[in-house]
Design a protein around this motif. Structure first.
Motif, PDB file in Angstrom:
ATOM      1  N   SER A 115      51.730  40.267  47.997  1.00 36.81           N
ATOM      2  CA  SER A 115      50.499  40.750  48.633  1.00 36.81           C
ATOM      3  C   SER A 115      49.279  40.084  48.004  1.00 36.81           C
ATOM      4  CB  SER A 115      50.403  42.270  48.503  1.00 36.81           C
ATOM      5  OG  SER A 115      51.436  42.906  49.211  1.00 36.81           O
ATOM      6  N   LEU A 116      49.277  39.974  46.656  1.00 41.96           N
ATOM      7  CA  LEU A 116      48.168  39.302  45.975  1.00 41.96           C
ATOM      8  C   LEU A 116      48.131  37.816  46.310  1.00 41.96           C
ATOM      9  CD1 LEU A 116      48.394  41.027  42.467  1.00 41.96           C
ATOM     10  CD2 LEU A 116      46.544  41.263  44.128  1.00 41.96           C
ATOM     11  N   LEU A 117      49.314  37.180  46.417  1.00 44.20           N
ATOM     12  CA  LEU A 117      49.357  35.771  46.796  1.00 44.20           C
ATOM     13  C   LEU A 117      48.808  35.589  48.203  1.00 44.20           C
ATOM     14  CD1 LEU A 117      50.216  32.853  46.260  1.00 44.20           C
ATOM     15  CD2 LEU A 117      52.509  33.440  47.078  1.00 44.20           C
ATOM     16  N   ASP A 118      49.167  36.486  49.110  1.00 43.92           N
ATOM     17  CA  ASP A 118      48.641  36.448  50.478  1.00 43.92           C
ATOM     18  C   ASP A 118      47.121  36.547  50.469  1.00 43.92           C
ATOM     19  OD1 ASP A 118      49.071  36.142  53.139  1.00 43.92           O
ATOM     20  OD2 ASP A 118      50.225  37.974  53.407  1.00 43.92           O
ATOM     21  N   GLN A 119      46.609  37.441  49.633  1.00 44.01           N
ATOM     22  CA  GLN A 119      45.161  37.631  49.538  1.00 44.01           C
ATOM     23  C   GLN A 119      44.484  36.402  48.936  1.00 44.01           C
ATOM     24  OE1 GLN A 119      44.276  41.314  47.601  1.00 44.01           O
ATOM     25  NE2 GLN A 119      42.055  41.051  47.686  1.00 44.01           N
ATOM     26  N   ALA A 120      45.111  35.799  47.926  1.00 40.23           N
ATOM     27  CA  ALA A 120      44.544  34.599  47.305  1.00 40.23           C
ATOM     28  C   ALA A 120      44.526  33.429  48.285  1.00 40.23           C
ATOM     29  CB  ALA A 120      45.344  34.230  46.057  1.00 40.23           C
ATOM     30  N   ILE A 121      45.568  33.308  49.116  1.00 38.39           N
ATOM     31  CA  ILE A 121      45.602  32.238  50.117  1.00 38.39           C
ATOM     32  C   ILE A 121      44.459  32.416  51.110  1.00 38.39           C
ATOM     33  CG2 ILE A 121      46.938  31.294  52.048  1.00 38.39           C
ATOM     34  CD1 ILE A 121      49.470  32.005  50.441  1.00 38.39           C
TER      35      ILE A 121
ATOM     36  N   ALA B  35      42.753  33.114  41.906  1.00 36.34           N
ATOM     37  CA  ALA B  35      43.666  34.169  41.451  1.00 36.34           C
ATOM     38  C   ALA B  35      42.951  35.175  40.553  1.00 36.34           C
ATOM     39  CB  ALA B  35      44.851  33.548  40.713  1.00 36.34           C
ATOM     40  N   LEU B  36      42.055  34.687  39.674  1.00 40.18           N
ATOM     41  CA  LEU B  36      41.301  35.586  38.799  1.00 40.18           C
ATOM     42  C   LEU B  36      40.379  36.486  39.602  1.00 40.18           C
ATOM     43  CD1 LEU B  36      40.379  33.060  35.960  1.00 40.18           C
ATOM     44  CD2 LEU B  36      41.883  35.031  35.728  1.00 40.18           C
ATOM     45  N   THR B  37      39.756  35.924  40.640  1.00 37.00           N
ATOM     46  CA  THR B  37      38.839  36.710  41.470  1.00 37.00           C
ATOM     47  C   THR B  37      39.588  37.802  42.224  1.00 37.00           C
ATOM     48  OG1 THR B  37      37.413  34.773  41.744  1.00 37.00           O
ATOM     49  CG2 THR B  37      37.123  36.594  43.308  1.00 37.00           C
ATOM     50  N   VAL B  38      40.730  37.438  42.788  1.00 34.16           N
ATOM     51  CA  VAL B  38      41.490  38.386  43.602  1.00 34.16           C
ATOM     52  C   VAL B  38      42.074  39.512  42.739  1.00 34.16           C
ATOM     53  CG1 VAL B  38      43.600  38.641  44.974  1.00 34.16           C
ATOM     54  CG2 VAL B  38      42.022  36.780  45.460  1.00 34.16           C
ATOM     55  N   THR B  39      42.574  39.167  41.569  1.00 38.46           N
ATOM     56  CA  THR B  39      43.219  40.171  40.710  1.00 38.46           C
ATOM     57  C   THR B  39      42.237  40.923  39.820  1.00 38.46           C
ATOM     58  OG1 THR B  39      43.637  38.504  38.986  1.00 38.46           O
ATOM     59  CG2 THR B  39      45.357  38.838  40.652  1.00 38.46           C
ATOM     60  N   GLY B  40      40.998  40.407  39.661  1.00 36.17           N
ATOM     61  CA  GLY B  40      40.032  41.055  38.787  1.00 36.17           C
ATOM     62  C   GLY B  40      40.271  40.778  37.322  1.00 36.17           C
ATOM     63  N   ALA B  41      41.123  39.806  37.006  1.00 33.41           N
ATOM     64  CA  ALA B  41      41.422  39.480  35.608  1.00 33.41           C
ATOM     65  C   ALA B  41      40.334  38.569  35.030  1.00 33.41           C
ATOM     66  CB  ALA B  41      42.790  38.807  35.500  1.00 33.41           C
ATOM     67  N   VAL B  42      40.399  38.356  33.720  1.00 36.48           N
ATOM     68  CA  VAL B  42      39.412  37.553  33.002  1.00 36.48           C
ATOM     69  C   VAL B  42      40.052  36.232  32.600  1.00 36.48           C
ATOM     70  CG1 VAL B  42      37.889  37.464  30.991  1.00 36.48           C
ATOM     71  CG2 VAL B  42      38.316  39.643  32.131  1.00 36.48           C
ATOM     72  N   SER B  43      39.337  35.132  32.804  1.00 38.12           N
ATOM     73  CA  SER B  43      39.895  33.826  32.472  1.00 38.12           C
ATOM     74  C   SER B  43      40.053  33.688  30.959  1.00 38.12           C
ATOM     75  CB  SER B  43      38.993  32.711  33.005  1.00 38.12           C
ATOM     76  OG  SER B  43      37.777  32.672  32.295  1.00 38.12           O
ATOM     77  N   GLN B  44      41.003  32.844  30.561  1.00 44.03           N
ATOM     78  CA  GLN B  44      41.267  32.691  29.138  1.00 44.03           C
ATOM     79  C   GLN B  44      40.101  32.011  28.425  1.00 44.03           C
ATOM     80  OE1 GLN B  44      45.237  31.668  28.118  1.00 44.03           O
ATOM     81  NE2 GLN B  44      44.652  30.590  26.262  1.00 44.03           N
ATOM     82  N   GLY B  45      39.325  31.223  29.140  1.00 38.53           N
ATOM     83  CA  GLY B  45      38.165  30.575  28.513  1.00 38.53           C
ATOM     84  C   GLY B  45      37.184  31.601  27.947  1.00 38.53           C
ATOM     85  N   TYR B  46      36.926  32.663  28.723  1.00 36.31           N
ATOM     86  CA  TYR B  46      36.033  33.713  28.237  1.00 36.31           C
ATOM     87  C   TYR B  46      36.647  34.449  27.050  1.00 36.31           C
ATOM     88  CZ  TYR B  46      32.744  33.384  32.154  1.00 36.31           C
ATOM     89  OH  TYR B  46      31.785  32.956  33.038  1.00 36.31           O
ATOM     90  N   LEU B  47      37.950  34.722  27.112  1.00 34.41           N
ATOM     91  CA  LEU B  47      38.611  35.421  26.009  1.00 34.41           C
ATOM     92  C   LEU B  47      38.577  34.580  24.738  1.00 34.41           C
ATOM     93  CD1 LEU B  47      41.716  36.918  27.870  1.00 34.41           C
ATOM     94  CD2 LEU B  47      39.617  38.093  27.203  1.00 34.41           C
ATOM     95  N   ASN B  48      38.783  33.273  24.873  1.00 36.39           N
ATOM     96  CA  ASN B  48      38.702  32.393  23.701  1.00 36.39           C
ATOM     97  C   ASN B  48      37.298  32.394  23.103  1.00 36.39           C
ATOM     98  OD1 ASN B  48      41.386  31.594  23.813  1.00 36.39           O
ATOM     99  ND2 ASN B  48      40.987  29.805  25.056  1.00 36.39           N
ATOM    100  N   ARG B  49      36.280  32.335  23.971  1.00 35.35           N
ATOM    101  CA  ARG B  49      34.887  32.338  23.491  1.00 35.35           C
ATOM    102  C   ARG B  49      34.568  33.632  22.757  1.00 35.35           C
ATOM    103  NH1 ARG B  49      31.081  31.442  28.382  1.00 35.35           N
ATOM    104  NH2 ARG B  49      29.561  32.045  26.790  1.00 35.35           N
ATOM    105  N   LEU B  50      35.016  34.741  23.324  1.00 33.00           N
ATOM    106  CA  LEU B  50      34.728  36.032  22.707  1.00 33.00           C
ATOM    107  C   LEU B  50      35.478  36.183  21.383  1.00 33.00           C
ATOM    108  CD1 LEU B  50      33.218  38.650  23.026  1.00 33.00           C
ATOM    109  CD2 LEU B  50      35.117  39.558  24.354  1.00 33.00           C
TER     110      LEU B  50
END
Length: 563
Positions: free
Chosen positions: A219-225, A237-252
């Motif tokens: 369902s999430l893949l369908d939404q991302a497409i 994928a990050l936008t659709v799932t609401g997750a945070v990219s690893q770049g931001y986590l590394n910076r923090l």
């Protein structure tokens, strides 16, 4: 034909397509080949793990024209009819909407009739835990001894709600959550077969968000497409799932290791500005440090990492962090996550936890080299002491004054407002000065944002001027931590004064105070200056008897006196 969702188009049609449940499919295949199928099965497990799909495949396999087979051929009339639902001998029932005694009695009455088209009549009862007690009782005897041509398959996500008398009459199969690796493999196959282009990093992000459910992942893949343009990217994928990219986590994580509060809060503000949920972010950050700990202790177990990709920046940060630090980080974030579940101010708890992580004193950081150096010094002192004793010199203990010296007291936590400065402001405070500052307060906040001080300006979201004289004003903060961060930042305080000077043509000193301390300071000032009638010190006079009586009835804090 109308568009169909991916999870419907790619619903498993054979046991081989049921991902991550080999312990179930292998057992069922062996039973089919040996013709030892049971009269009743119970499929339990989380949502989207293949329970209903496995039930339909089993129904096709027992009725396949080529049986006994381990897999349905999906080519004979029986397999095709069961797939498209045209054969009435395979009955799917939703127990959520058919949970009464009458529906089960209807099944019990019709069970005795032979199937019309295929060899076995198969009843698939989905969400069986929704049946009422009376319905379960009506099903008991039929479930235990059904006719030879009937098979019952019960599916549920909550097996603990099913009576033990029902469970004991079934062969139970527990479906488990599907691993992220299996979900990624299945999604990659479906995307390739469907002609969908995607980035390799996008699929693991979707797989983690699915939490072990294949249907949720598709369902999430369908939404991302649908969200993407021509290619499903990691950002999509990050936008659709609401997750945070690893770049931001590394910076923090880097800002926390360097104890840089400003950078950490700026990263957090960027994430929240993008609409990220604070609770979801706290969970992502916990998983980030969890993966960092696993990578330190077992670097070969890459498949155990749930949140991170092993990029160079992550590996570099992992080398700098000690396990004791990670334990502390996870504990602080976990406490914040628990608090955020029961508050409407989740952002505040997240900001406070980030500040705690930046200011945390690390434990157990003594290196092996430092320990060896201390051991050498102790041995040297023991040697010198023995030499002195050998020469007949008495060695006395240090003076009691030194041994009983008090340990330095640690500074108390929290912000202590400058009471004296605040009372000086109150003595000469006027409504005109306060009104002037309040009238230009919005322009001052806008000017801070223009000077690229957005993270500092965010500290003033819950702050307001409450008293002002010609040379200073009192700034009240809702939270102690925000007041402390603002007043200890000399650059920020200087910027406030300079901007107000430009806007009002007057020089003002900023005096910060938390809300709870302000209330007590103000009350003490009013009590000690009995000649004031609730107004500023320059407007003293004989108190009106009506005002005096009102104070006695409701208290000073609830009265606002206007000219």
């Amino acid at each position: 034909m109308a568009y169909q969702a991916l999870y419907r188009v790619w619903r498993p049609q054979s046991f081989l397509d049921v991902v991550g449940q080999q312990h179930v499919t292998k057992t069922l295949q062996n039973a089919l080949l040996q013709e030892k199928t049971s009269h009743a099965y119970l499929f339990s497990g989380p949502r989207g793990t293949g329970k209903t799909s496995a039930a339909k495949i089993l129904a096709k396999a027992v009725n396949c024209e080529k049986s006994p087979v381990a897999e349905p051929c999906n080519e004979c009339d029986a397999c095709k009819g069961i797939t498209d639902g045209s054969i009435p001998d395979v009955i799917e029932i939703d127990a959520a909407s058919n949970n009464g005694v009458e529906e089960i009695r209807d099944i019990r009455d019709k069970v005795k009739y032979s199937p019309n088209v295929v060899d076995y009549k198969v009843y698939i009862i989905d969400e069986v835990h929704m049946l009422s007690i009376g319905a379960f009782n009506a099903l008991l005897k039929t479930l235990e001894e059904p006719p030879k041509h009937v098979i019952f398959i019960l599916a549920t996500t909550e097996p603990h709600k099913i009576p033990l008398t029902i469970i004991s009459r079934c062969q139970r199969f527990d479906f488990k959550r599907i691993t992220a690796r299996d979900i990624v493999g299945r999604m990659g196959h479906i995307a390739s077969e469907s002609g969908v282009e995607y980035e390799e990093n996008a699929l693991p992000i979707i797989a983690r968000a699915a939490e072990g459910g294949m249907r949720d992942a598709l369902s999430l893949l369908d939404q991302a497409i649908s969200f993407s343009q021509d290619k499903v990217t990691a950002d999509d994928a990050l936008t659709v799932t609401g997750a945070v990219s690893q770049g931001y986590l590394n910076r923090l994580a880097k800002a926390i290791l360097e104890k840089n509060v400003v950078d950490a809060l700026e990263v957090l503000e960027e994430l929240l500005f993008q609409g990220k949920d604070p609770s979801r972010f706290a969970e992502d950050f916990i998983l980030y440090f969890r993966d960092m700990l696993l990578y330190q202790t077992a670097p070969n177990l890459e498949e155990s990492l749930e949140r991170v990709m092993l990029d160079d920046e992550f590996k570099e940060l992992t080398e700098k962090v000690k396990p004791q630090q990670i334990y502390q980080y996870i504990n602080v974030l976990n406490e914040a996550g628990q608090e955020m579940k029961f508050t409407n101010h989740a952002r505040i708890y997240l900001e406070v936890s980030i500040v705690k992580l930046c200011q945390m004193e690390q434990q157990g950081n003594t290196s092996s080299g430092e320990v060896e150096e201390l051991v050498k010094k102790v041995k040297l002192l023991e040697k010198e002491l023995n030499q002195l004793k050998a020469k007949g010199i008495k060695v006395q203990a240090e003076a009691p004054a030194q041994t009983t010296a008090k340990k330095p007291t640690r500074a108390k936590k929290g912000f202590k407002a400058p009471v004296g400065q605040i009372q000086e402001v109150l003595k000469t405070a006027t409504k005109e000065d306060l009104g002037l500052i309040k009238s230009r307060w919005g322009d001052m906040l806008e000017s801070l944002n223009q000077r690229q001080m957005r993270s500092q300006a965010a500290l003033l979201n819950d702050a307001e001027p409450v008293a002002a004289s010609s040379s200073a004003f009192v700034l009240k903060f809702k939270y102690d931590i925000h007041c402390q961060m603002a007043m200890e930042n000399a650059k920020f305080v200087e910027a406030l004064s300079s901007i107000l000077e430009e806007l009002t043509a007057g020089q003002y000193t900023v005096v910060g105070v938390p809300e709870d301390q302000w209330l007590s300071i103000r009350e003490d000032f009013i009590r000690n200056n009995t000649s004031e009638s609730g107004e500023s010190a320059d407007q003293q006079g004989e108190e009106d008897p009506i005002i005096s009586e009102a104070k006695k009835l409701v208290g000073v804090d609830l009265i606002e006196i206007k000219d």
